[in-house]
Design a protein around this motif. Structure first.
Motif, PDB file in Angstrom:
ATOM      1  N   SER A 146      44.021  39.578  30.008  1.00 50.92           N
ATOM      2  CA  SER A 146      43.555  40.153  31.276  1.00 50.92           C
ATOM      3  C   SER A 146      42.058  39.901  31.448  1.00 50.92           C
ATOM      4  CB  SER A 146      43.818  41.661  31.309  1.00 50.92           C
ATOM      5  OG  SER A 146      42.952  42.324  30.396  1.00 50.92           O
ATOM      6  N   THR A 189      44.472  36.680  33.511  1.00 49.12           N
ATOM      7  CA  THR A 189      45.259  37.334  34.558  1.00 49.12           C
ATOM      8  C   THR A 189      44.423  38.383  35.294  1.00 49.12           C
ATOM      9  OG1 THR A 189      46.091  39.029  33.023  1.00 49.12           O
ATOM     10  CG2 THR A 189      47.405  37.018  33.266  1.00 49.12           C
ATOM     11  N   ASP A 190      44.780  38.598  36.530  1.00 48.12           N
ATOM     12  CA  ASP A 190      44.167  39.632  37.362  1.00 48.12           C
ATOM     13  C   ASP A 190      45.301  40.506  37.877  1.00 48.12           C
ATOM     14  OD1 ASP A 190      42.436  41.148  38.858  1.00 48.12           O
ATOM     15  OD2 ASP A 190      42.224  39.660  40.455  1.00 48.12           O
ATOM     16  N   ARG A 191      45.345  41.719  37.381  1.00 49.95           N
ATOM     17  CA  ARG A 191      46.422  42.667  37.715  1.00 49.95           C
ATOM     18  C   ARG A 191      47.796  42.073  37.399  1.00 49.95           C
ATOM     19  NH1 ARG A 191      42.886  43.313  42.434  1.00 49.95           N
ATOM     20  NH2 ARG A 191      41.719  45.224  42.105  1.00 49.95           N
TER      21      ARG A 191
END
Length: 75
Positions: free
Chosen positions: A5, A30-32
């Protein structure tokens, strides 16, 4: 390919980057929970200078003609 993340990457960026350099294995950021970035080790290939220039000539006219009248000495 391992995912991490943005928050975790931010906290451990240097460690993650060193691991990528050593192992050569890319990481997905990753984003959310959605993949947004991929970080991978740069693998530069040595290229022949002529291959780099291939296809870059736009116009080719009178290659041996002087640019101006006095640019070349007469032998």
């Amino acid at each position: 390919m391992e995912q991490i993340s943005k928050t975790e990457f931010k906290a451990h960026a240097l460690e993650v980057l060193r691991d990528i350099e050593q192992s050569g294995q890319p990481r997905i950021i990753t984003d959310r929970g959605r993949p947004t970035l991929e970080i991978r080790k740069l693998r530069q290939q040595e290229m022949d200078p002529l291959e780099i220039l291939k296809g870059t000539v736009v116009k080719y006219e009178a290659a041996t003609a002087p640019v101006a009248d006095n640019d070349w000495e007469n032998a």
